[in-house]
Motif scaffolding. Structure first.
Motif, PDB file in Angstrom:
ATOM      1  N   THR A 192       0.852  -1.180   0.000  1.00  0.00           N
ATOM      2  CA  THR A 192       0.000   0.000   0.000  1.00  0.00           C
ATOM      3  C   THR A 192       0.896   1.241   0.000  1.00  0.00           C
ATOM      4  OG1 THR A 192      -0.048   0.045   2.405  1.00  0.00           O
ATOM      5  CG2 THR A 192      -1.759  -1.255   1.292  1.00  0.00           C
ATOM      6  N   ASP A 238      -7.231   5.106  15.104  1.00  0.00           N
ATOM      7  CA  ASP A 238      -6.986   3.690  15.385  1.00  0.00           C
ATOM      8  C   ASP A 238      -6.753   3.403  16.857  1.00  0.00           C
ATOM      9  OD1 ASP A 238      -7.347   2.972  12.817  1.00  0.00           O
ATOM     10  OD2 ASP A 238      -5.232   2.821  12.280  1.00  0.00           O
ATOM     11  N   HIS A 273      -1.667  -2.304  11.994  1.00  0.00           N
ATOM     12  CA  HIS A 273      -0.667  -2.438  10.945  1.00  0.00           C
ATOM     13  C   HIS A 273       0.425  -1.378  11.025  1.00  0.00           C
ATOM     14  CE1 HIS A 273      -3.664   0.414   9.459  1.00  0.00           C
ATOM     15  NE2 HIS A 273      -2.754   0.898   8.636  1.00  0.00           N
ATOM     16  N   GLU A 276      -2.856  -4.681   7.302  1.00  0.00           N
ATOM     17  CA  GLU A 276      -3.601  -3.586   6.669  1.00  0.00           C
ATOM     18  C   GLU A 276      -4.677  -4.136   5.741  1.00  0.00           C
ATOM     19  OE1 GLU A 276      -2.796   0.708   4.504  1.00  0.00           O
ATOM     20  OE2 GLU A 276      -1.178  -0.768   4.590  1.00  0.00           O
ATOM     21  N   GLU A 277      -4.359  -5.213   5.019  1.00  0.00           N
ATOM     22  CA  GLU A 277      -5.348  -5.832   4.146  1.00  0.00           C
ATOM     23  C   GLU A 277      -6.535  -6.364   4.950  1.00  0.00           C
ATOM     24  OE1 GLU A 277      -7.257  -7.285   0.759  1.00  0.00           O
ATOM     25  OE2 GLU A 277      -5.643  -5.812   1.032  1.00  0.00           O
ATOM     26  N   LYS A 323      -7.572  -5.255   7.804  1.00  0.00           N
ATOM     27  CA  LYS A 323      -8.326  -4.095   8.288  1.00  0.00           C
ATOM     28  C   LYS A 323      -9.222  -3.551   7.180  1.00  0.00           C
ATOM     29  CE  LYS A 323      -7.608   0.397  10.529  1.00  0.00           C
ATOM     30  NZ  LYS A 323      -8.263   1.272   9.536  1.00  0.00           N
ATOM     31  N   ASN A 324      -8.689  -3.477   5.956  1.00  0.00           N
ATOM     32  CA  ASN A 324      -9.473  -2.943   4.847  1.00  0.00           C
ATOM     33  C   ASN A 324     -10.646  -3.863   4.500  1.00  0.00           C
ATOM     34  OD1 ASN A 324      -7.744  -0.769   4.653  1.00  0.00           O
ATOM     35  ND2 ASN A 324      -6.470  -1.686   3.056  1.00  0.00           N
ATOM     36  N   SER A 332     -13.254  -3.384   7.164  1.00  0.00           N
ATOM     37  CA  SER A 332     -13.946  -2.109   6.976  1.00  0.00           C
ATOM     38  C   SER A 332     -14.953  -2.191   5.830  1.00  0.00           C
ATOM     39  CB  SER A 332     -12.917  -1.019   6.693  1.00  0.00           C
ATOM     40  OG  SER A 332     -12.022  -0.870   7.768  1.00  0.00           O
TER      41      SER A 332
END
Length: 354
Positions: free
Chosen positions: A203, A228, A317, A347-348, A350-351, A354
């Motif tokens: 990212t 966060d 992350h 991070e993936e 989390k995305n 979301s």
């Protein structure tokens, strides 16, 4: 080592958590590795943690060589990135064979709980016989009370304050062998780890860390603010809601102003005031101080803060990315790439959530 680190499969698992039998296998293999190191005159192993344990082609756990101390006749050490250091290291700055046993105890806690638990808190739970709070809920029904109690007992022996009261590697192996159960399942099944799969693209934050573009990282942290921190471990002493609490909050606000204006040494001072009071815990403050340390050419301090932020918020992350940046600055590129990949995975996740 194609199957990455224990930290990845214990704290950041993707499909299913590591099974109890595999956690015991990791503990035994690690004890055997430490005994082997001792027999070869390499009893001093520094920074023993879940990132030092890697998995081979067959997904069997191995102790990496990165922590072996060389050219150190008196056992003196110059840095540490452990979240929880042995008491004698804090007093003398030296690592002894007994210090390695203490770190092994913290790893046993990681295996038991599936997360980072401060040794002092774990010992309180053990004294109160509150083992349910100490044990990973994902392990329910996978082991007997006797086996769980024995592993907890071994961890508490390793974490004794006095070094002479801790077991040596041979004793660790002897204690762990009876806990092993016969199983024909291969290691990768017990680990619950996926096989194969393409590499995950980075990212913008990951790319900034890879390039060591600290200005871009600063902009991202500034835009993120404290979003966060929601759901992170925040401890408030309500009986201390006095002028001292107001002073603490003011320190954080002044640190934020300095951070926004890129006055990083000033930000470090104010964030340190906030942290030292200890009435509130904020992973974002540690993250911001970590980057401020990096901006001030203090990579080891930056790494320490990033690790502490991960202790507070293990699935955040940002902490892995900041560790990667600090490790790059320290010239520890292999570890940096591992931390970078873990940041991408988190991070993936989390995305997707979301």
């Amino acid at each position: 080592m194609p199957h990455e680190t224990l930290a990845k499969h214990l704290f950041h698992w993707e499909t299913q958590p590591m099974k109890w039998a595999m956690r015991l296998r990791v503990a035994l293999y690690l004890a055997e590795a430490l005994e082997y190191c001792t027999s070869k005159g390499r009893a001093l192993y520094h920074d023993l943690n879940a990132y030092r344990i890697v998995f081979d082609d067959d997904a069997n756990p191995r102790l990496s060589c990165f922590g072996l101390m060389k050219n150190s006749r008196d056992g003196k050490s110059y840095s540490t990135n452990l979240a929880f250091t042995p008491p004698e290291y804090l007093r003398t700055g030296r690592v002894t064979p007994e210090s390695v046993t203490y770190s092994f105890g913290t790893l046993l806690l990681d295996l038991l709980s599936g997360k980072h638990i401060p040794p002092s808190h774990a010992l309180d739970l053990i004294r109160d016989r509150n083992l349910q709070m100490l044990t990973d809920s994902c392990l329910e029904g996978q082991f007997s009370n006797d086996d769980g109690t024995e592993l907890v007992r071994l961890a508490s022996r390793c974490l004794q304050y006095e070094p002479r009261e801790r077991p040596n590697p041979r004793s660790l192996v002897t204690a762990l062998i009876p806990l092993q159960k016969e199983t024909e399942e291969p290691s990768h099944v017990l680990m619950g780890m996926p096989q194969g799969g393409p590499a995950m693209p980075l990212t913008p934050l990951g790319e900034a860390c890879l390039r060591m573009d600290l200005t871009a990282i600063h902009e991202i942290l500034e835009d993120l603010a404290y979003k966060d921190d929601e759901g992170a471990a925040t401890e408030l002493s309500f009986h201390m809601w006095t002028s001292q609490m107001q002073d603490t909050l003011n320190s954080k606000k002044k640190g934020d102003v300095a951070f926004r204006h890129k006055e990083f040494k000033t930000a470090i001072d104010y964030y340190t005031q906030f942290i030292d009071v200890g009435t509130m815990v904020s992973p974002t403050v540690y993250a911001r101080r970590s980057l401020s340390h990096l901006m001030s050419d203090m990579p080891q301090e930056a790494l320490d803060d990033a690790v502490q932020a991960q202790v507070i918020s293990p699935i955040w992350h940002i902490t892995s990315y900041l560790q990667a940046s600090a490790l790059f600055a320290l010239g520890r590129e292999n570890e940096a790439h591992i931390a970078l990949k873990e940041g991408s995975v988190l991070e993936e996740k989390k995305n997707v959530t979301s």
